[in-house]
Design an enzyme around this catalytic site. Structure first.
Site, PDB file in Angstrom:
ATOM      1  N   HIS A   1      -2.452  14.996  -7.091  1.00 65.09           N
ATOM      2  CA  HIS A   1      -2.408  13.843  -6.178  1.00 65.09           C
ATOM      3  C   HIS A   1      -1.027  13.771  -5.535  1.00 65.09           C
ATOM      4  CE1 HIS A   1      -3.073   9.175  -5.755  1.00 65.09           C
ATOM      5  NE2 HIS A   1      -3.081   9.796  -4.588  1.00 65.09           N
TER       6      HIS A   1
ATOM      7  N   GLU B   1       0.853  -1.197   0.000  1.00 65.41           N
ATOM      8  CA  GLU B   1       0.000   0.000   0.000  1.00 65.41           C
ATOM      9  C   GLU B   1       0.882   1.237   0.000  1.00 65.41           C
ATOM     10  OE1 GLU B   1      -2.183   2.829  -0.270  1.00 65.41           O
ATOM     11  OE2 GLU B   1      -3.387   0.991  -0.225  1.00 65.41           O
ATOM     12  N   LYS B   2       0.812   2.013  -1.070  1.00 68.16           N
ATOM     13  CA  LYS B   2       1.727   3.146  -1.270  1.00 68.16           C
ATOM     14  C   LYS B   2       1.511   4.320  -0.319  1.00 68.16           C
ATOM     15  CE  LYS B   2      -1.218   4.646  -5.001  1.00 68.16           C
ATOM     16  NZ  LYS B   2      -1.384   4.456  -6.416  1.00 68.16           N
ATOM     17  N   HIS B   3       0.400   4.377   0.406  1.00 64.24           N
ATOM     18  CA  HIS B   3       0.113   5.506   1.290  1.00 64.24           C
ATOM     19  C   HIS B   3       0.675   5.345   2.700  1.00 64.24           C
ATOM     20  CE1 HIS B   3      -3.025   5.991  -1.805  1.00 64.24           C
ATOM     21  NE2 HIS B   3      -2.813   7.273  -1.596  1.00 64.24           N
TER      22      HIS B   3
ATOM     23  N   HIS C   1       4.421   6.667  -4.524  1.00 66.33           N
ATOM     24  CA  HIS C   1       3.162   7.412  -4.482  1.00 66.33           C
ATOM     25  C   HIS C   1       3.211   8.499  -5.549  1.00 66.33           C
ATOM     26  CE1 HIS C   1       0.078  10.222  -3.165  1.00 66.33           C
ATOM     27  NE2 HIS C   1      -0.464   9.195  -2.520  1.00 66.33           N
TER      28      HIS C   1
ATOM     29  N   CYS D   1      -2.570  12.129   2.417  1.00 64.45           N
ATOM     30  CA  CYS D   1      -2.707  12.210   0.960  1.00 64.45           C
ATOM     31  C   CYS D   1      -3.888  13.130   0.666  1.00 64.45           C
ATOM     32  CB  CYS D   1      -2.960  10.814   0.387  1.00 64.45           C
ATOM     33  SG  CYS D   1      -3.376  10.810  -1.374  1.00 64.45           S
TER      34      CYS D   1
ATOM     35  N   HIS E   1      -6.675  10.602  -0.663  1.00 66.82           N
ATOM     36  CA  HIS E   1      -7.043   9.397   0.077  1.00 66.82           C
ATOM     37  C   HIS E   1      -6.942   9.524   1.593  1.00 66.82           C
ATOM     38  CE1 HIS E   1      -5.941   7.918  -4.013  1.00 66.82           C
ATOM     39  NE2 HIS E   1      -7.170   7.459  -3.869  1.00 66.82           N
TER      40      HIS E   1
END
Length: 124
Positions: free
Chosen positions: A47, A14-16, A41, A111, A114
């Site tokens: 973004h 998960e990149k976040h 990310h 983010c 997100h």
């Protein structure tokens, strides 16, 4: 509650999720927090990661200490429009704290699309 809006996961998939790495040298603890270590990310005007915060909860205590906050404010925007400047800040932050105590390090990243993401590691 805001805690219900904070997401977490495995940073390898998960990149976040902020990745927390540290080195202890006596009382000095050097901490690196990075978003997108395994999966990059996006870093565009539309973004991006806005900030990373680091907190420390000493063993046996009930309240966290805010170690610091780093904001990332360049995401390719310029007077010519979005994604035109070729200047981008990368979501990597370094902190140094002084403590003899063990406990938990907590990192939050934000983010702009997100929301909030968290991770934690045990400080030995």
């Amino acid at each position: 509650m805001i805690s219900e809006t904070i997401r977490s996961g495995d940073w390898k998939g998960e990149k976040h999720v902020p990745v927390i790495e540290y080195e202890r040298e006596g009382e000095l603890v050097k901490v690196k927090v990075q978003v997108g270590k395994e999966i990059p990310h996006p870093n565009t005007t539309e973004h991006h990661i806005r900030y990373i915060e680091l907190y420390f909860l000493p063993e046996g205590e009930n309240f966290v200490y805010q170690v610091g906050r780093v904001e990332f404010t360049a995401h390719g925007e310029s007077v010519n429009g979005p994604n035109t400047s070729d200047v981008y800040t990368e979501p990597i932050a370094y902190f140094v704290l002084k403590t003899k105590k063990k406990g938990k390090l907590y990192a939050l990243s934000y983010c702009n699309i997100h929301g909030l993401w968290e991770n934690e590691v045990t400080l030995e």
